[in-house]
Design a protein around this motif. Structure first.
Motif, PDB file in Angstrom:
ATOM      1  N   VAL A  55       0.836  -1.176   0.000  1.00 31.08           N
ATOM      2  CA  VAL A  55       0.000   0.000   0.000  1.00 31.08           C
ATOM      3  C   VAL A  55       0.887   1.248   0.000  1.00 31.08           C
ATOM      4  CG1 VAL A  55      -0.145   0.074   2.533  1.00 31.08           C
ATOM      5  CG2 VAL A  55      -1.932   1.184   1.172  1.00 31.08           C
ATOM      6  N   CYS A  56       0.417   2.292  -0.672  1.00 25.46           N
ATOM      7  CA  CYS A  56       1.132   3.557  -0.681  1.00 25.46           C
ATOM      8  C   CYS A  56       0.398   4.565   0.194  1.00 25.46           C
ATOM      9  CB  CYS A  56       1.274   4.093  -2.092  1.00 25.46           C
ATOM     10  SG  CYS A  56       2.363   3.085  -3.154  1.00 25.46           S
ATOM     11  N   THR A  57       1.133   5.296   0.980  1.00 25.41           N
ATOM     12  CA  THR A  57       0.604   6.335   1.839  1.00 25.41           C
ATOM     13  C   THR A  57       1.370   7.609   1.552  1.00 25.41           C
ATOM     14  OG1 THR A  57       2.148   6.040   3.669  1.00 25.41           O
ATOM     15  CG2 THR A  57       0.258   4.532   3.596  1.00 25.41           C
ATOM     16  N   PRO A  58       0.968   8.734   2.138  1.00 23.30           N
ATOM     17  CA  PRO A  58       1.744   9.963   1.935  1.00 23.30           C
ATOM     18  C   PRO A  58       3.188   9.840   2.365  1.00 23.30           C
ATOM     19  CG  PRO A  58      -0.421  10.484   2.827  1.00 23.30           C
ATOM     20  CD  PRO A  58      -0.290   8.993   2.870  1.00 23.30           C
ATOM     21  N   ASP A  59       3.474   8.845   3.211  1.00 16.69           N
ATOM     22  CA  ASP A  59       4.852   8.662   3.677  1.00 16.69           C
ATOM     23  C   ASP A  59       5.663   7.729   2.786  1.00 16.69           C
ATOM     24  OD1 ASP A  59       4.436  10.327   5.895  1.00 16.69           O
ATOM     25  OD2 ASP A  59       3.555   8.670   7.034  1.00 16.69           O
TER      26      ASP A  59
ATOM     27  N   CYS B 159       5.614   4.056  -0.092  1.00 20.49           N
ATOM     28  CA  CYS B 159       4.993   2.767  -0.371  1.00 20.49           C
ATOM     29  C   CYS B 159       5.726   1.668   0.384  1.00 20.49           C
ATOM     30  CB  CYS B 159       5.036   2.462  -1.862  1.00 20.49           C
ATOM     31  SG  CYS B 159       4.138   3.681  -2.856  1.00 20.49           S
TER      32      CYS B 159
END
Length: 235
Positions: free
Chosen positions: A228-232, A234
């Motif tokens: 999953v990719c987040t603002p912080d 992947c």
């Protein structure tokens, strides 16, 4: 959200509830999204146009004279405690309110229904005004800035009589035996007067039921995912 408020301008509990409803909505976070619709419920349609005193009405109804001190004076004290003063529940005259309700229906069509209902409550209970004859009602209409000629035509034609009578039948169909009678979004009814705090609780409960807070969806577990990719970043 819609609140329908059945009342009569000679009902002291109704005038108090109008005041409480204003106060509750002022405290409600979404008060600007609540539509208040006043509806008519005539309590004493058979009284003479000349009116009768409150004490005489108690006698005519066969109620005990203690009604003054046990019921009406406490209403006056409650109104005073809530900043609604003067409030004449005893030293006043009552009469048939059909013409007053027809004027209120006309005011609603002019977009001033809620404002004029409150003004009429204040005229009657604050000044002990008599509003039973066409002249009395039209005098009030002129004072609150309604077009007197148009109001006079509305009363003369009796074009609002059917609406006023329909309001009463609808309240009775919903279970009302008197006034005040409040219906919230057509789902919950409050028969009688309640305090401002309790009124706010009812408004909040009905609002929350029809405007549920969005909840996160349940997550599927026990299966492999690629990441999953987040603002912080992947992972």
């Amino acid at each position: 959200m819609k609140i329908e408020f059945w009342s009569d301008i000679v009902c002291p509990y109704c005038g108090l509830m109008d005041h409480r409803l204003h106060r509750a909505l002022d405290r409600f976070a979404y008060g600007d999204q609540v539509q208040v619709i006043h509806r008519s419920f005539q309590l004493h349609p058979d009284l003479p146009r000349s009116g009768v005193t409150q004490r005489k009405l108690i006698e005519m109804a066969g109620a005990p004279t203690s009604t003054v001190n046990q019921v009406l004076r406490p209403i006056e004290r409650a109104a005073k405690a809530e900043g609604l003063t003067p409030y004449h529940a005893v030293e006043r005259t009552l009469g048939p309110t059909d013409l007053a309700h027809e004027l209120l229906a006309y005011a609603a069509d002019e977009g001033r229904g809620n404002e004029i209902w409150t003004a009429m409550f204040r005229a009657h209970f604050g000044q002990a005004r008599e509003l039973w004859t066409a002249d009395e009602v039209l005098g009030f209409a002129a004072e609150v800035g309604l077009d007197r000629a148009e109001a006079a035509e509305a009363l003369r034609s009796r074009r609002y009589r059917a609406r006023v009578n329909a309001d009463q039948r609808e309240a009775q169909r919903l279970g009302a035996r008197g006034a005040p009678f409040l219906v919230f979004d057509g789902r919950v009814a409050v028969p009688g007067a309640i305090g401002t705090d309790d009124l706010l609780k009812v408004i909040t409960k009905v609002w929350d039921e029809s405007h549920p807070t969005p909840q996160p969806l349940p997550l599927v577990t026990g299966v492999g995912t690629d990441g999953v990719c987040t603002p912080d970043g992947c992972a």
